[in-house]
Design an enzyme around this catalytic site. Structure first.
Site, PDB file in Angstrom:
ATOM      1  N   GLU A   1      34.112  36.354  39.969  1.00 21.27           N
ATOM      2  CA  GLU A   1      33.224  36.480  38.803  1.00 21.27           C
ATOM      3  C   GLU A   1      32.006  35.567  38.961  1.00 21.27           C
ATOM      4  O   GLU A   1      30.901  35.915  38.547  1.00 21.27           O
ATOM      5  CB  GLU A   1      34.013  36.169  37.520  1.00 21.27           C
ATOM      6  CG  GLU A   1      34.919  37.342  37.155  1.00 21.27           C
ATOM      7  CD  GLU A   1      36.190  36.971  36.428  1.00 21.27           C
ATOM      8  OE1 GLU A   1      36.300  35.849  35.912  1.00 21.27           O
ATOM      9  OE2 GLU A   1      37.097  37.829  36.379  1.00 21.27           O
TER      10      GLU A   1
ATOM     11  N   SER B   1      45.665  40.952  38.201  1.00 22.33           N
ATOM     12  CA  SER B   1      46.648  41.637  37.354  1.00 22.33           C
ATOM     13  C   SER B   1      48.085  41.233  37.675  1.00 22.33           C
ATOM     14  O   SER B   1      49.001  42.052  37.536  1.00 22.33           O
ATOM     15  CB  SER B   1      46.469  43.163  37.433  1.00 22.33           C
ATOM     16  OG  SER B   1      45.172  43.521  36.984  1.00 22.33           O
TER      17      SER B   1
HETATM   18  P1  13P Z   1      43.743  38.827  35.894  1.00 25.12           P
HETATM   19  O1  13P Z   1      45.117  38.237  36.094  1.00 25.12           O
HETATM   20  O2  13P Z   1      43.353  38.916  34.453  1.00 25.12           O
HETATM   21  O3  13P Z   1      43.590  40.117  36.630  1.00 25.12           O
HETATM   22  O4  13P Z   1      42.687  37.807  36.530  1.00 25.12           O
HETATM   23  C1  13P Z   1      42.932  37.324  37.809  1.00 25.12           C
HETATM   24  C2  13P Z   1      41.959  36.256  38.118  1.00 25.12           C
HETATM   25  O5  13P Z   1      40.772  36.506  38.229  1.00 25.12           O
HETATM   26  C3  13P Z   1      42.464  34.881  38.232  1.00 25.12           C
HETATM   27  O6  13P Z   1      41.508  34.037  38.758  1.00 25.12           O
END
Ligand code: 13P
Length: 279
Positions: free
Chosen positions: A123, A235
């Site tokens: 991100e 996930s």
């Molecule tokens: P999720 O478990 O919500 O898919 O996010 C994973 C993540 O980006 C952890 O850094």
């Protein structure tokens, strides 16, 4: 945190042994981690409630990475609870200090109780345009300051479909670890297409990719690669955790959504604490 001092010493001893034994195989005794990345979620009350409810396990290193303004309260909640939980930031700046509005330095993170920091999350690569060079500067700064970096790598859906996964991961690894002469870091394989989508990678695919990552790591740091914990993220939840925990090269998980609720996060900790027989 007592547990992480112990793991620090273990890694240090392995480093020395690794240097002494050169190319010989090192028997690995990797640390298992279950790490929460809360991203931009939670307020103070919700944080207090989480630390009241959450359990810990002596068999797993549990680390919570809240948003920056909740770091110090989280540190106090952890101290108050007496639970062996680690604390980590979600980002760090590469410079010691200076005119960098909105940023946090490694010493600031340490000052509020952090021992870990997530670096290179997809991100941040996407929204803050962090590239491998910047990730590397941050990793260097974290290690220099005594923080353990949790370095994230992973391919996008487009790269996966174009069969570029290995190429992408290899570039990210060589980039992040350039001039790093330490094994004081954790890796997290987070396929971008699996993050927040509910489309988790199968345990088999994750294992295959982790084994590849470890093979690249061997090219970079030699046999010490056997001692590096590689976590899966994307996930991951209480339902699929046991499949990941059974895989030989999956040493824990980095959890987003399922880490926001103490109940689901606890369930994941329990799975890894049971230490499923590695296949
Ligand atoms: P999720 O478990 O919500 O898919 O996010 C994973 C993540 O980006 C952890 O850094």
């Amino acid at each position: 945190m007592e547990q992480s001092i112990e793991s620090y010493i273990k890694t240090l001893v392995r480093d020395v042994i690794g240097q002494t034994l050169g190319g010989l195989e090192i028997q690995s005794d990797r640390q298992t981690y279950v790490i929460a990345n809360w991203k931009m979620n939670k307020n103070l009350n919700e944080t207090a409630e989480f630390f009241q409810k959450i359990h810990s396990s002596p068999d797993v290193s549990v680390v919570i990475c809240p948003p920056v303004q909740l770091l110090y309260p989280s540190h106090l909640f952890i101290k108050q609870s007496g639970k062996p939980l680690g604390l980590g930031g979600q980002n760090v700046h590469w410079a010691d200090k200076g005119a960098y509005t909105g940023e946090s330095s490694a010493t600031m993170l340490k000052d509020v109780g952090c021992e870990y920091v997530i670096i290179g999350h997809s991100e941040r690569r996407q929204y803050s345009f962090e590239d491998d060079e910047l990730v590397n500067k941050k990793v260097q700064q974290a290690i220099k300051s005594g923080l353990i970096p949790i370095i994230c790598i992973g391919e996008t859906l487009g790269q996966k479909n174009a069969m570029q996964t290995e190429q992408v991961l290899s570039k990210q690894l060589f980039g992040a670890l350039k001039d790093i002469d330490s094994s004081q870091f954790i890796l997290a394989y987070e396929p971008v297409w699996a993050i927040g989508t509910g489309q988790s990678a199968t345990a088999e695919l994750a294992q295959e990719t982790h084994a590849y990552i470890r093979s690249v790591l061997k090219q970079i740091i030699g046999q010490k690669a056997e001692c590096i914990s590689i976590l899966y993220g994307g996930s991951a939840n209480e339902k699929n955790a046991s499949e990941y925990s059974a895989m030989p090269d999956i040493d824990g998980v980095l959890v987003g959504g399922a880490s926001l609720h103490a109940e689901s996060f606890d369930a994941i900790i329990n799975v890894f604490a049971k230490g499923e027989q590695k296949s």
